[in-house]
Design an enzyme around this catalytic site. Sequence first.
Site, PDB file in Angstrom:
ATOM      1  N   GLU A  48       0.846  -1.197   0.000  1.00 57.29           N
ATOM      2  CA  GLU A  48       0.000   0.000   0.000  1.00 57.29           C
ATOM      3  C   GLU A  48       0.881   1.246   0.000  1.00 57.29           C
ATOM      4  O   GLU A  48       0.721   2.137  -0.832  1.00 57.29           O
ATOM      5  CB  GLU A  48      -0.906  -0.022   1.231  1.00 57.29           C
ATOM      6  CG  GLU A  48      -1.769   1.217   1.380  1.00 57.29           C
ATOM      7  CD  GLU A  48      -2.465   1.282   2.723  1.00 57.29           C
ATOM      8  OE1 GLU A  48      -3.427   2.065   2.840  1.00 57.29           O
ATOM      9  OE2 GLU A  48      -2.047   0.577   3.662  1.00 57.29           O
ATOM     10  N   HIS A  49       1.788   1.329   0.971  1.00 62.36           N
ATOM     11  CA  HIS A  49       2.753   2.431   1.061  1.00 62.36           C
ATOM     12  C   HIS A  49       4.156   1.852   0.885  1.00 62.36           C
ATOM     13  O   HIS A  49       4.503   0.860   1.523  1.00 62.36           O
ATOM     14  CB  HIS A  49       2.720   3.109   2.430  1.00 62.36           C
ATOM     15  CG  HIS A  49       1.362   3.581   2.865  1.00 62.36           C
ATOM     16  ND1 HIS A  49       0.530   2.816   3.653  1.00 62.36           N
ATOM     17  CD2 HIS A  49       0.708   4.741   2.642  1.00 62.36           C
ATOM     18  CE1 HIS A  49      -0.582   3.491   3.901  1.00 62.36           C
ATOM     19  NE2 HIS A  49      -0.507   4.655   3.293  1.00 62.36           N
TER      20      HIS A  49
END
Length: 462
Positions: free
Chosen positions: A349-350
Site C-alpha cells: 500500500e505504502h
Amino acid sequence: MLTRIDLRDQDLSARELAETLPRARLDTAAALEAVIPTIEDVRVRGAAAVRDASERFDRVRPEHLRVPAEAIAAGLAGLDPAVREGLELSIAHNRAGHAAQMPTERVTEIVPGGRVIQRWIPVRRVGLYVPGGLAVYPSSVVMNAVAAQVAGVERIALASPPQAAFGGLPHPTILAACALLGITEIYAVGGAQAIAMLAYGAAADDDIDRADAVAAGGSGRTLCEGVDVVTGPGNIYVAAAKRAVRGIVGIDAEAGPTEIAILADADADAEYVAADLLSQAEHDPGAGSVLITDAPGLADAVETALVRRVAATRHAERAARALKGEQSGIVLVRDAEQGLAVVDAYAPEHLEIHTADAPAVARRVSNAGAIFVGPCSPVPLGDYLAGSNHVLPTGGTARFAAGLNVMTYLKPVQLIEYTAAALESMTGPLTALAVCEDLPAHAEAVRARRVRPVSGGVDRRG
C-alpha cells in the site's frame, strides 16, 4: 520483535515471493456471509433496520440518523484552531494534487467527417464512508471528498459510525471536517449497514427521520437516496459489504489493514526507518510493517530502535502486536535487484525508498499504492498534507489497482459523430463485417440512410 525472512540464497518467482512475504490473512468470505443478512435487512426495511443494526453492533441507537445542521455547525465551532488550520491546509493541498489528475476532453478525427469525442462525466451522487474504531479520521473525510469535488460530483453523502460519547452522532471532528468541505448530508451510521444504506437508499422510519428529511429539502418519505459510487476505508466487514453491493454501485476497493514496506540500503538512517515502521503499526494490531534490505547491520539497528520507540509510544500494546504479527517482518535480500523484485511481489500500500539515488530506484517500481521517495518523504506526510490521496490499495492489490483519485468518480463516455459522407465511406466494410457475423440488420441500419437521406437533426456537412 520482527520476524526475519532471509531470501539471500533463494531465487523465487513473483508468485512464490508473494506467498513467502509477510501479510495478514483475511477471511473476507466469512465476513461476507456475516454481513449479507444486515445488508438485506436494510434493503427491505430501510432506516428501521439501520437503527437496529446500530444498536446491535455500535451499542447505540441514534435518535437522528441524518445529522442535524446545528450539530455540524457545533462541530466546527468547537474545533481546535490548530486542527482547523491543518485540515484547511490538507484540503488546499489535496485540491491542487487532485486537479492535476483531471483528464481533458479530446476530439479525434477517425476519417474525414467522422470523429470520436472522448468526454469524462462525473457520477451524479456518491457515498463516502469514514470509519470510527480505534482512532478519529477527519483526514479520510478530506481524501474522499476532495477527490469527488474536484471530479465535479454534485451530490455527496457521508456516513460515519454513531458514537455513544457524542449522543449517537459521529465524532465532532468528523462533522467539523465535513463543514469545512461544505458537506451537509451526513449520517450517523457505521459498518455494513452504512454501506447498504448508501447503496440501496433507506426509507424514513419515524417522525424524526421524516422531519430531518423535510428539513434537508426532501419529501419526508426517503431518509437517504441511494448513490452511484461508494468509497472509503473500513474494517473487514465494511470491505465485505462493499463486495456485496458491487454492481449495484461502483466501489473504490475492498480495503484491508494498512501496510508499509520500506526498501533500504546500508546508508539508510535506522531511526527514520524505525519511526516510519512504527507510524503504521500504531494504526491497528493487524497493520503490516515490512523492512526490505540488503544490509543486515541496518536490520539490527532498526530492531534496536524499534524496541526503544515502541516502549515510549502512546499505543505501545497495539503497535507491538502489529510488529510481532505474521503481517510484519524484515526481509533480507542479497542486492538492490532482488529488493526491487520483492517490492513488486509484495505490492505494498505504502512504499518508502531509503536508498542511494532514491528517485531513480522509485521509478523502477511497478507495484505500489504510493511511493515515498527519500528520507524527507515519510508516509505520514501522505496521510495528511502531501497533496496525494491516502486511500490506497492494500493486500497486494496494488498489482492491478490504484489509489483513490478523481477517476474513481468519472465515467469515460465516447461521442460518435459522422456526417452522411463519412458514413457512406464506411458502408462497404461495415456491411462485410455485419454479414460475416450474421447480423444483416446491422448493415441494413446503415443502408437505410441511402434510401432515406438525413433530413432532420444534426448533420455536419463541413
